[in-house]
Motif scaffolding. Sequence first.
Motif, PDB file in Angstrom:
ATOM      1  N   SER A  38      36.938  50.511  46.775  1.00  0.00           N
ATOM      2  CA  SER A  38      35.516  50.249  46.975  1.00  0.00           C
ATOM      3  C   SER A  38      34.934  51.226  47.998  1.00  0.00           C
ATOM      4  O   SER A  38      35.523  51.464  49.044  1.00  0.00           O
ATOM      5  CB  SER A  38      35.312  48.810  47.452  1.00  0.00           C
ATOM      6  N   THR A  57      42.510  48.979  28.377  1.00  0.00           N
ATOM      7  CA  THR A  57      41.208  48.914  29.025  1.00  0.00           C
ATOM      8  C   THR A  57      41.179  49.848  30.227  1.00  0.00           C
ATOM      9  O   THR A  57      42.119  49.901  31.009  1.00  0.00           O
ATOM     10  CB  THR A  57      40.925  47.472  29.475  1.00  0.00           C
ATOM     11  N   ASN A  59      39.500  50.475  33.685  1.00  0.00           N
ATOM     12  CA  ASN A  59      38.798  49.679  34.695  1.00  0.00           C
ATOM     13  C   ASN A  59      38.198  50.563  35.774  1.00  0.00           C
ATOM     14  O   ASN A  59      38.909  51.350  36.394  1.00  0.00           O
ATOM     15  CB  ASN A  59      39.753  48.686  35.355  1.00  0.00           C
ATOM     16  N   PRO A  61      36.964  50.181  39.312  1.00  0.00           N
ATOM     17  CA  PRO A  61      37.066  49.141  40.338  1.00  0.00           C
ATOM     18  C   PRO A  61      35.730  48.790  40.983  1.00  0.00           C
ATOM     19  O   PRO A  61      34.795  49.591  40.994  1.00  0.00           O
ATOM     20  CB  PRO A  61      38.011  49.761  41.379  1.00  0.00           C
ATOM     21  N   TYR A  62      35.674  47.608  41.550  1.00  0.00           N
ATOM     22  CA  TYR A  62      34.486  47.131  42.248  1.00  0.00           C
ATOM     23  C   TYR A  62      34.089  48.133  43.331  1.00  0.00           C
ATOM     24  O   TYR A  62      34.920  48.587  44.112  1.00  0.00           O
ATOM     25  CB  TYR A  62      34.767  45.768  42.889  1.00  0.00           C
ATOM     26  N   ILE A  89      35.525  48.818  31.519  1.00  0.00           N
ATOM     27  CA  ILE A  89      34.975  47.678  32.244  1.00  0.00           C
ATOM     28  C   ILE A  89      34.555  48.135  33.635  1.00  0.00           C
ATOM     29  O   ILE A  89      35.346  48.731  34.372  1.00  0.00           O
ATOM     30  CB  ILE A  89      35.995  46.538  32.365  1.00  0.00           C
ATOM     31  N   ARG A  91      33.679  46.742  37.127  1.00  0.00           N
ATOM     32  CA  ARG A  91      34.011  45.505  37.830  1.00  0.00           C
ATOM     33  C   ARG A  91      32.914  44.994  38.758  1.00  0.00           C
ATOM     34  O   ARG A  91      33.034  43.928  39.318  1.00  0.00           O
ATOM     35  CB  ARG A  91      35.308  45.692  38.617  1.00  0.00           C
ATOM     36  N   ASN A  94      28.915  48.950  40.818  1.00  0.00           N
ATOM     37  CA  ASN A  94      29.222  50.334  40.469  1.00  0.00           C
ATOM     38  C   ASN A  94      27.937  51.120  40.288  1.00  0.00           C
ATOM     39  O   ASN A  94      26.910  50.570  39.915  1.00  0.00           O
ATOM     40  CB  ASN A  94      30.020  50.403  39.156  1.00  0.00           C
TER      41      ASN A  94
END
Length: 108
Positions: A38, A57, A59, A61-62, A89, A91, A94
């Motif tokens: 993050s 998938t 990803n 990250p947040y 995806i 999270r 973003n």
Amino acid sequence: MSLMMSGAALNAHVLTVGGPQYPATFAGLTAALAAAASGDAVFILPGTAVPASLTETLNVPYGVSLLGGGPIASTIVMPAGTPAGATIIFRGNNYVEGIGFYHRDSTQ
């Protein structure tokens, strides 16, 4: 890079993704996203297509930003034959700018 927020230092990193024409931190997007935390930004260098072989998938990250040099210059290409369930995806929290997302079908 070190950022100051509310008097506390926040360490953020810019992780670059590119091909052989640019020196980059990572050769592929999957590895860069796995290393990102993050506050970090993953930058796809201009002129590089990132062939995302998405058998699983992908990803983001947040709190990780995904940046590029423009939607034609910096692309994420899902190759022909990518499974229908393969997804990207985000999270949460973003920021995405300057990235083109394309699917290459078998007729191209």
